[in-house]
Design an enzyme around this catalytic site. Structure first.
Site, PDB file in Angstrom:
ATOM      1  N   CYS A 131      10.351   0.344  -4.185  1.00  0.00           N
ATOM      2  CA  CYS A 131       9.136   0.291  -3.374  1.00  0.00           C
ATOM      3  C   CYS A 131       8.427  -1.054  -3.548  1.00  0.00           C
ATOM      4  O   CYS A 131       7.755  -1.528  -2.627  1.00  0.00           O
ATOM      5  CB  CYS A 131       8.210   1.450  -3.704  1.00  0.00           C
ATOM      6  N   HIS A 146       3.951   3.153  -8.347  1.00  0.00           N
ATOM      7  CA  HIS A 146       4.413   3.053  -6.963  1.00  0.00           C
ATOM      8  C   HIS A 146       3.735   1.849  -6.319  1.00  0.00           C
ATOM      9  O   HIS A 146       2.590   1.535  -6.629  1.00  0.00           O
ATOM     10  CB  HIS A 146       4.050   4.344  -6.235  1.00  0.00           C
TER      11      HIS A 146
END
Length: 1168
Positions: free
Chosen positions: A215, A462
């Site tokens: 990510c 993330h």
């Protein structure tokens, strides 16, 4: 940084937990279910929490309690609770008792029956997970979140739930009588309409698929893609139609950008990462955004040289600054010009971007002992600093959210509030950031284009990005596959970080507001200069894309659509796989040896189900040139012995049916395939003829020929025989097929089965086929009967021996244990080889005379590492036992060469002992090897001959230290085989681990001070530990550090008197010692002492369980330099190869089994 999938847990009202990073567990990077290891049967309960006046659509929360006994003895990596039902769904709790590759308890909620649910299932739940404090419930740790569960993400929770050091510390209250109590509260809600969301339709943009840890890369790629000038330059890089994206970064990036521009759904990044050479999960874990940005820029810059887009990277991203040193009292100045593609700005201690730039150009004074040597002027007072010559059109600012904390000796994330403006003016205050050489005519006014965000902590998180592609008012959030519209507040203010207050739950009362740290914050900013924005935010269309690239990508898109259509229409078609004699001849002896054919390698036909079978035969006639009237099809059948053979021909009535009816009739497993054997008979002119009529008396047999000299097996055709006939009647035909003389004597064998073992029996040539129970589809193997003169000439003289060899042969890749990633050599072995045969072959291969000095270690198929425990001498019977790992089989073994035979070594105990010198500030680690029946006294006697003592008559004692506390003094009579040192790895460079990272168990050798030898009747020997206080999750926690020690306290002695002795013992300076606080600690709670307090009065209990529960605490900051460690290798390193290196990295547990030793603490935790 680990990442994805990931959420941030929002605290509920009241004093709940801070945000914490969550990470869906990766199952050691293997697909499919993991094996269930031995589990302790837990006591567990489920109860309803009913809520008054609860709305019908809001179901009651279900609470599940899981009591796990013998917790510290769990020897599984993953441990599941019983199944419980909430909202009609089955759930269970999944924990990693020793952490999911982190030094924290990892805990998740798992869909218990995910493997059996229908395609496309999903369910949405709000839930909390908790570990109960069994003394004071208010100290229980609970964390909550919500998630939409599906086949890809069937478990969700917290990788770093709570530190293992707190969980396993018996004084903390989370582990009582070796029992841990875990709770889950689950509420199932209506499924969010997440999967039907169409990013392209809603926003005009598409996302990037996450490969599991990418990510951070996705957020950067989206940012670069949305700089149109950069995208146009990438399109104009020369590539050819012969290039492959996986081997060409320019082509892979062109392909990716094209798909982002024209696809209707999210785009994969695998081709691009392969072009980087990143093809494993570890590759992604070893990089961060800044490194990726620089790697990508450097590679593109290099590829652009000599092309029409040469210099684009520099034109967009390169700026220059000047480092200078200027003398104050003489006319001397030294300068150096440097370029940059991004700037690293401090976050800690800076309120915003401007404060960071102020700090960047801050002037440092070089004076006093730090004067500057100015060539002919000698040492001079000087000013040192940095000023900017020019800024680039696209300014990339890396915010230093991650820093190394030298006090704690670990990486930490800086979550402080840090503001950044929508417009950034770097000409402010009359150009204070600019050097005298800077071009003042260029207006350095920048507009914010992108905000890259990290959500989580230092152990995981993330990444996503907020971007406004056209610099309009509209912002977009690019979060992997999903793109959403966002407002400016979400993109800016909510990414500043810092703390946030929860709203008051009882506004009428004077409650202290609850604050929690915001773990989501910006870590990279991209600004575009106002004067260049029209050039940079340019139009990019198909004419910018090379024709070969357009054609290639359109063809890829068409293939993708065809596959999609193929999948959507699959239920309308039947796959018919047709095997022929040509397939058998091609495969037998090469690809396969048993049975007749691999159906995945034969011609397949995709036929609509309603098509009549006779029409299919016409298709076969076109494909193979076999007229319809000369075709006869046989149905394959799986026999009870697991072989797969042609069973019977299709009847004329069956051939009138449709393909779909025939498949359903013949295929009991109801899969979409129909497997057939096409029998074609050839006449004398080798042209096909009509097949002969088949009666019940006719048997179709297949024949294989074995050549013992060449060790070859091949297919030689098939024959029809009568059931009443005898093999002797067809010997001449077989000799003809084999190319033998007509009267050659041959032996026949029936190949019966090959799983789980080979069965191939001699066939009596004079008994009828019917009497020998021969039937349609059977396989007869034959060979010359003449024996070879010597056994040595042929290792496998007959068919059964050869088939047994083929069935059991195994190519094993051997790797030296100190080089676990590289194959050293390969050996062809047999699965039924004994332990002795295997080590003898290895010894012979490496030129070692004594095979007993070889030690082997098995391979872990999930972690792709050596197993932590080696194979014991003759500890397994066969090679197959060495290669099996749960339900998987490996082909890798690791070997070491020992300095003594393995049986002898297994009778010895290896101990690592850290010797603390009485007067020198050093620790030397000694490796001692003694027979297992030796005692601690024997260890001490050996050590006395190895170490430097302060006095010849000095006495030594052996202690067990865990997490900076003394848990045991070993009596001299204790057997050393009872001491658990399985996971010690005390090397000089890893000494830090002992004090700061993982809770390693240590044996430490101390001189016994004189005062302890002469204890009076009222004197006491107490534990003294260093500690600091930290606040976590709104709770005060005591953290021990440094080296614990014993101290004698006299009856009636005051704290003031004790402090004098402690200061002298520790040699602490007066100024520093004055800052120290002293406390009596019991069960982790400090009670501070005054100088006049009688210390001995606090230590009255003599029966305290584990004396470490009560101690004198020295509270001060942990700023002492790390103690120097030296390693004295009394054991040759060849003894264990490099096993120790495989077990540890600084601050990072490499093997999940390392924490297993913690369960041993409770076995011998009484102070004596």
């Amino acid at each position: 940084m680990e990442c994805c999938p990931y959420l941030v847990a929002k605290p509920t009202n009241g004093p709940q937990q801070e945000d914490e990073e969550m990470l869906v567990p990766h199952s050691d990077l293997v697909e499919g279910p993991q094996p269930m290891e031995a589990q302790v049967e837990p006591a567990s309960t489920v109860e309803n929490q009913t809520v008054e006046n609860q709305q019908v659509e809001d179901p009651p929360t279900m609470k599940f309690t899981w009591t796990i006994e013998n917790f510290s003895r769990l020897n599984t990596k993953k441990h599941y609770s019983d199944v419980f039902v909430v909202g009609g769904y089955k759930w269970r709790i999944l924990i990693f008792p020793k952490g999911n590759n982190v030094d924290y308890l990892s805990m998740y909620l798992d869909v218990a029956d995910s493997g059996n649910l229908p395609y496309g299932w999903s369910r949405y739940a709000q839930f909390s997970l908790g570990v109960v404090h069994q003394i004071h419930n208010k100290y229980s740790i609970r964390k909550d979140t919500q998630h939409q569960f599906n086949a890809r993400e069937s478990d969700w929770g917290f990788t770093s739930f709570m530190p293992l050091s707190e969980l396993y510390d018996p004084t903390r209250g989370y582990l009582l009588n070796d029992t841990c109590v875990v709770e889950a509260e689950v509420a199932v809600r209506k499924v969010l309409d997440y999967w039907s969301y169409d990013s392209k339709k809603e926003t005009g943009y598409v996302g990037l698929k996450n490969q599991g840890a990418t990510c951070y890369m996705n957020s950067l790629l989206q940012t670069l893609y949305h700089i149109p000038y950069f995208r146009k330059a990438v399109y104009h890089m020369p590539t050819t139609e012969n290039d492959m994206p996986s081997g060409s970064i320019p082509l892979a990036l062109q392909s990716l950008f094209y798909k982002l521009q024209y696809n209707d759904s999210s785009v994969a990044t695998k081709e691009l990462t392969k072009s980087f050479g990143w093809d494993t999960y570890d590759s992604f874990m070893q990089h961060d955004v800044q490194e990726l940005n620089r790697v990508l820029s450097e590679k593109l810059e290099d590829k652009m040289k000599g092309t029409v887009v040469e210099g684009t990277i520099q034109q967009l991203f390169e700026g220059h600054h000047m480092n200078y040193i200027e003398c104050i009292n003489v006319d001397y100045k030294s300068t150096r010009k440097e370029s940059f593609y991004d700037l690293q700005l401090d976050v800690k201690g800076c309120r915003d971007v401007y404060a960071s730039f102020d700090k960047y150009v801050e002037v440092e004074r070089l004076e006093g002992d730090n004067k500057y040597h100015a060539e002919e002027h000698g040492l001079q007072d000087a000013k040192k600093g940095v000023l900017f010559i020019d800024f680039p059109p696209v300014l990339q600012l890396q915010l230093k959210r991650f820093e190394y904390d030298f006090m704690r000796d670990t990486m930490v994330k800086i979550n402080d509030r840090y503001e950044f403006p929508l417009q950034l003016d770097l000409d402010r205050e009359n150009g204070k950031y600019l050097s005298p050489e800077a071009d003042r005519s260029v207006r350095n006014l920048y507009t914010l284009h992108s905000v890259l965000v990290h959500s989580g902590g230092v152990h995981g998180g993330h990444y996503y990005a907020f971007i406004r592609p056209t610099l309009s008012e509209q912002w977009y959030k690019f979060d992997d596959e999903r793109v959403t519209k966002e407002d400016v507040k979400r993109a800016l203010e909510e990414q500043y970080g810092g703390e946030e207050e929860l709203p008051q739950t009882n506004p009428g009362f004077n409650n202290t507001p609850f604050k929690f740290t915001k773990y989501s914050n910006a870590y990279m900013l991209v600004y575009i200069r106002e004067s260049d924005k029209d050039k940079i935010i340019c139009n990019v269309d198909e004419k910018d894309i090379a024709e070969h690239l357009r054609l290639r990508l359109k063809k890829e898109q068409e293939l993708k659509e065809d596959k999609k259509r193929y999948k959507a229409q699959a239920h309308l078609f039947t796959i018919i796989k047709v095997a022929r004699d040509e397939d058998l001849a091609e495969q037998i002896g090469k690809d396969i040896y048993f049975d007749l054919v691999d159906h995945d390698k034969v011609r397949s036909f995709r036929i609509q189900k309603q098509t009549p079978f006779n029409v299919f035969k016409e298709e076969v006639a076109k494909e193979f040139g076999i007229p319809v009237q000369f075709q006869r099809f046989w149905i394959w059948a799986k026999r009870q012995n697991h072989t797969y053979r042609p069973n019977r021909p299709l009847t004329p009535q069956e051939e009138t049916q449709s393909v779909g009816q025939l498949r359903e009739f013949s295929n009991k497993t109801h899969n979409a395939e129909l497997k057939l054997f096409l029998e074609v008979e050839l006449g004398l002119d080798l042209h096909s003829i009509a097949p002969p009529d088949k009666t019940k008396e006719d048997i179709l047999l297949f024949f294989k020929l074995y050549d013992p000299e060449k060790k070859e097996l091949r297919y030689v055709g098939r024959l029809f025989v009568k059931g009443t006939a005898k093999p002797i009647e067809i010997l001449e035909k077989l000799n003809q097929r084999a190319g033998f003389a007509p009267d050659e004597e041959i032996e026949l064998y029936e190949e019966i089965k090959f799983e789980p073992c080979v069965m191939c029996e001699h066939l009596d040539k004079r008994a009828s086929f019917r009497l020998s129970q021969i039937e349609d589809g059977d396989i007869i193997c034959f060979q010359k009967a003449a024996p070879l003169e010597t056994e040595e000439e042929c290792k496998y003289p007959d068919v059964p021996l050869f088939l047994e060899y083929v069935h059991n042969r195994q190519i094993v890749h051997f790797r030296a244990l100190e080089r676990p990633k590289e194959d050293d050599f390969c050996l062809e072995l047999s699965k039924i080889h004994s332990y002795d045969e295997v080590v003898e072959r290895v010894a012979r291969r490496i030129g070692l005379d004594d095979p007993s000095k070889i030690r082997l270690t098995a391979h872990n198929c999930y972690s792709q590492q050596p197993k932590p425990q080696p194979i014991k001498f003759r500890g397994v019977e066969h090679l197959s036992d060495m290669l099996v790992h749960y339900n998987q089989t490996s082909d890798i073994l690791y070997y070491e060469v020992l300095d003594i035979p393995l049986p002898e070594l297994q009778g010895l105990k290896n101990l690592k002992v850290a010797f603390h010198h009485a007067t020198k500030d050093e620790v030397v680690i000694h490796n001692i090897r003694l027979p297992k029946q030796s005692t601690v006294g024997d260890v001490i006697n050996v050590l006395k001959t190895k170490v430097e003592l302060s006095r010849p008559d000095a006495e030594l004692r052996l202690l067990e230290v865990f997490y900076h506390k003394i848990y045991k003094i070993f009596p001299h009579t204790e057997k050393i085989e009872n001491i658990n040192d399985q996971y010690w790895t005390l090397r000089a460079e890893e000494a830090r681990i002992f004090f700061f990272f993982f809770p390693t168990l240590f044996l430490i050798l101390f001189n016994i001070p004189e005062e302890e030898k002469n204890l009076g009747p009222h004197d006491r020997l107490i534990h003294v530990y260093h500690f600091t206080k930290e606040t976590a999750q709104n709770q005060m926690q005591v953290q021990n550090f440094g080296e614990p020690f014993f101290l004698v306290i006299r009856e009636g002695e005051t704290l003031a008197e004790v402090k004098v002795r402690i200061q002298k013992k520790l040699q602490v300076l007066d100024d520093e010692f004055a800052k120290w606080k002293f406390a009596f600690l019991s069960l982790g709670r400090p009670e501070y002492l005054q100088d006049s307090d009688i210390v001995s009065s606090r230590f009255q209990r003599r029966d305290v369980y584990g004396a470490w529960e009560q101690y004198l605490g020295l509270e001060h900051s942990d700023n002492a330099p790390k103690r120097a460690y030296a390693v004295n290798q009394l054991v040759p390193s060849s003894l264990r190869g490099n096993r120790d290196n495989l077990m540890w990295k600084v601050g990072n547990v490499k093997d999940e089994n390392q924490v297993e030793h913690s369960k041993e603490i409770m076995k011998h935790s009484h102070f004596r």
